[in-house]
Design a protein around this motif. Structure first.
Motif, PDB file in Angstrom:
ATOM      1  N   ALA A 479       0.862  -1.264  -0.028  1.00 18.74           N
ATOM      2  CA  ALA A 479       0.172   0.021  -0.054  1.00 18.74           C
ATOM      3  C   ALA A 479       0.896   1.191   0.074  1.00 18.74           C
ATOM      4  O   ALA A 479       2.098   1.218   0.253  1.00 18.74           O
ATOM      5  N   ALA A 480       0.059   2.499  -0.216  1.00 16.66           N
ATOM      6  CA  ALA A 480       0.803   3.578   0.036  1.00 16.66           C
ATOM      7  C   ALA A 480       0.076   4.563   0.973  1.00 16.66           C
ATOM      8  O   ALA A 480      -1.045   4.288   1.407  1.00 16.66           O
ATOM      9  N   GLY A 481       0.640   5.415   1.724  1.00 16.79           N
ATOM     10  CA  GLY A 481       0.131   6.086   2.789  1.00 16.79           C
ATOM     11  C   GLY A 481       0.766   6.526   3.782  1.00 16.79           C
ATOM     12  O   GLY A 481       0.263   6.484   4.934  1.00 16.79           O
ATOM     13  N   GLY A 482       2.060   6.659   3.823  1.00 16.19           N
ATOM     14  CA  GLY A 482       2.736   7.031   5.064  1.00 16.19           C
ATOM     15  C   GLY A 482       2.481   5.840   6.038  1.00 16.19           C
ATOM     16  O   GLY A 482       2.655   4.660   5.784  1.00 16.19           O
ATOM     17  N   ALA A 483       2.542   6.416   7.151  1.00 22.92           N
ATOM     18  CA  ALA A 483       2.298   5.391   8.420  1.00 22.92           C
ATOM     19  C   ALA A 483       1.343   4.832   8.399  1.00 22.92           C
ATOM     20  O   ALA A 483       1.289   3.690   9.139  1.00 22.92           O
ATOM     21  N   THR A 484       0.240   4.871   7.609  1.00 25.43           N
ATOM     22  CA  THR A 484      -0.947   4.215   7.594  1.00 25.43           C
ATOM     23  C   THR A 484      -0.644   2.795   6.626  1.00 25.43           C
ATOM     24  O   THR A 484      -1.593   1.844   6.791  1.00 25.43           O
ATOM     25  N   ILE A 485       0.487   2.803   6.066  1.00 29.49           N
ATOM     26  CA  ILE A 485       0.633   1.555   5.398  1.00 29.49           C
ATOM     27  C   ILE A 485       0.585   0.233   6.079  1.00 29.49           C
ATOM     28  O   ILE A 485      -0.193  -0.615   5.339  1.00 29.49           O
ATOM     29  N   PRO A 486       1.418   0.071   7.252  1.00 30.86           N
ATOM     30  CA  PRO A 486       1.102  -1.239   7.878  1.00 30.86           C
ATOM     31  C   PRO A 486      -0.483  -1.638   8.362  1.00 30.86           C
ATOM     32  O   PRO A 486      -0.679  -2.824   8.093  1.00 30.86           O
ATOM     33  N   VAL A 487      -0.861  -0.499   8.618  1.00 27.79           N
ATOM     34  CA  VAL A 487      -2.336  -0.750   9.116  1.00 27.79           C
ATOM     35  C   VAL A 487      -3.174  -1.228   7.785  1.00 27.79           C
ATOM     36  O   VAL A 487      -4.014  -2.155   7.811  1.00 27.79           O
ATOM     37  N   GLN A 488      -3.093  -0.685   6.576  1.00 25.70           N
ATOM     38  CA  GLN A 488      -3.889  -1.172   5.349  1.00 25.70           C
ATOM     39  C   GLN A 488      -3.510  -2.276   5.042  1.00 25.70           C
ATOM     40  O   GLN A 488      -4.441  -3.112   4.653  1.00 25.70           O
TER      41      GLN A 488
END
Length: 577
Positions: A479-488
């Protein structure tokens, strides 16, 4: 002499042509593509832009490998998604063959050797992000081309120059401004229009971003790609291109910084050991430090194994509460311990140790919210201070499978939208150094992710492979999206394994992001907004709807077929061979 060499690299100005399109034709042409495609036994590419996915698929049709396809996709994204990724940045590649052998390559950018812990400090205080991002100080030595050059040498089947042809055509013949690119240009003017070349390419005489449907021809980038295709990666890291990068970083009108040609010439992409853990009998593998992706994804998942998420289902507020709690615990460890392992002893094995994660899981309850969690003491840990980095909107992920069953999951980034804003040879340079923690230490204790010369900043990028209990490859995702990536990524894996969703539907699930402390952010406009009262009743005092930078891509094995998926929030597409 340097001035003469640089003047010899002057490239023609970009060309733009405004074309009015019918209302239903403003998005990139999809030519029969969709955000979910079944490919059977053929190869498949899923990327955040259909034109880039098609570039990769073209390589598969020519008999290329998944590595060839991934490289061609990255090069095309340099052209059509300039706000997010490309040759001016870096990334991580995770590759697997049908036997389950995994290789990971670290193409993360490095700080110039002149950098130190006070790089982003001024008057004893950290610079505001808006001041740190544009200009030279945020630029790291790009790693993408060294990384893909290494991968191609080991796993490529097609000639190097062949991989560049779709991107060269897009740059020279033109591509249309998509709605997503237009929105990025509007939102990111501070960097998109920072450089005169960027302004000329993407904005009109009044400073407004070019409208959706405008045809962009980037001849400077076409020529840069042609040189790289003919001369190889060394032509990026030594000679005129390297001199131009060092000059523009060092003379930037904002935050000029000392990057030398030696910094570029000495850059090397590194093969790292993959990091693997388990979740409900599935093997989860990804990129190790300086990525925080694999350790965080594995921790979030493993800490939830004791809860029956399948019975709760995706419509249960308790399920999302449990996910929030596991994220809070995992991110406390991430913020303290993850950094460049060449500079800091990272307790990677300890962070995913089953016994340690079982102890961390005992902090989580289904009927209440824990106090703000603090980092634990995993085996092998040393004393560190917590450090956090800023959010970004400039990353892209793509995945490829070839007809032989080899897989690549690749996250590429220039950090924030349009990176540092500095443009060289038609491409943007990254602002990856803002991924370092700006404050070098707290109370005399060093921050693991502090700035140091030659160091790679911590990353959230999480290219991930999921193997079924029988050892076969089940899911290729990122995924892409900074610190949200592991959550995605973790949320999507839960969707596939626990909730038996397709990869496409698992990616489409809303995102809840709880990066530590008491704050919980939920995807604005999603069904999670209706769960706010239930989450508050469970003890989450700060639940805030928010527009999150979300964009994921995946390929999954369903029976005897590969099926591609792209995030419906994006303009992404899956394209079959």
């Amino acid at each position: 002499m340097a001035a003469l060499l640089l003047s010899g690299c002057m490239l023609p100005p970009p060309m733009v042509e405004t074309v009015r399109l019918p209302q239903d034709a403003t998005a990139p042409a999809r030519v029969g593509q969709a955000d979910s495609v079944v490919a059977g036994e053929k190869g498949l590419v899923s990327a955040a832009d259909p034109r880039a996915a098609d570039a990769g698929a073209q390589m598969l049709r020519l008999g290329g490998s998944a590595t060839d396809a991934a490289i061609a996709t990255m090069l095309a994204l340099t052209v059509v998604e300039p706000q997010s990724s490309g040759i001016g940045g870096g990334g991580f590649m995770v590759m697997a063959d049908p036997r389950g052998t995994i290789e990971t390559i670290d193409g993360r950018e490095t700080a110039p050797m002149a950098a130190n812990g006070d790089w982003f400090m001024a008057g004893g205080q950290p610079l505001p992000f808006a001041q740190a991002q544009p200009g030279g100080k945020s630029v790291g030595v790009p790693g993408s081309l060294r990384m893909v050059g290494r991968a191609h040498g080991e796993h490529g089947k097609l000639a190097w120059r062949t991989l560049f042809q779709p991107a060269i055509r897009l740059a020279r013949e033109g591509y249309r401004v998509s709605p997503r690119l237009h929105a990025a240009l509007d939102r990111g003017r501070a960097t998109g229009a920072f450089d005169a070349d960027g302004r000329a390419l993407f904005y009109d005489a009044g400073g407004a971003p070019l409208p959706v449907g405008t045809l962009i021809r980037n001849e400077a980038l076409a020529q840069s790609l042609e040189r790289l295709a003919a001369r190889g990666t060394d032509s990026f890291y030594v000679g005129p291109n390297a001199q131009m990068i060092a000059s523009k970083v060092g003379t930037a009108p904002h935050n000029p910084a000392p990057m030398s040609t030696g910094d570029l010439a000495s850059y090397d992409a590194k093969v790292r050991a993959p990091v693997c853990g388990s979740y409900r009998g599935y093997r989860i593998c990804g990129m190790g430090p300086p990525s925080s992706g694999a350790t965080t994804v594995i921790a979030v998942l493993r800490q939830l194994e004791g809860f029956d998420l399948a019975a709760l289902g995706p419509d249960s507020p308790i399920a999302w509460h449990l996910l929030a709690e596991s994220e809070r615990v995992a991110y406390a460890d991430r913020d303290r311990y993850l950094a460049d392992p060449d500079f800091i002893r990272v307790p990677t094995a300890g962070l995913i140790d089953p016994a340690y994660l079982a102890r961390r899981a005992r902090l989580i309850s289904a009927d209440r919210t824990m106090p703000a969690p603090v980092a634990g003491s995993p085996p092998g840990a040393q004393a560190r201070a917590d450090g956090v980095e800023a959010e970004e909107h400039g990353t892209s992920h793509f995945v490829a499978i070839d007809k032989w069953g080899d897989a690549v999951t690749y996250t590429s980034t220039i950090e924030s939208a349009f990176g540092s804003g500095i443009m060289v040879g038609g491409y943007f340079l990254n602002n990856e150094l803002t991924d370092f923690s700006f404050v070098p230490g707290k109370d005399g204790v060093p921050v693991a992710n502090r700035v140091d010369g030659g160091k790679r900043p911590r990353s959230s990028m999480s290219p991930t492979l999921v193997f079924a209990p029988d050892g076969s490859l089940r899911l290729v995702i990122g995924a892409a999206g900074g610190a949200t990536i592991p959550v995605q990524v973790a949320k999507a894996i839960i969707g596939v394994i626990d909730w038996h969703l397709s990869a496409r539907d698992a990616i489409a699930l809303p995102v809840l992001f709880a990066p530590g402390g008491d704050a919980v952010y939920i995807e604005q406009g999603s069904k999670l907004e209706a769960m706010i009262p239930a989450l508050v009743a469970l003890g989450h005092a700060q639940v805030t709807p928010r527009e999150l930078p979300l964009k994921a891509n995946a390929i999954e094995r369903v029976g005897a077929r590969w099926q591609g998926a792209a995030d419906p929030r994006s303009e992404g597409a899956a394209v079959a061979e």
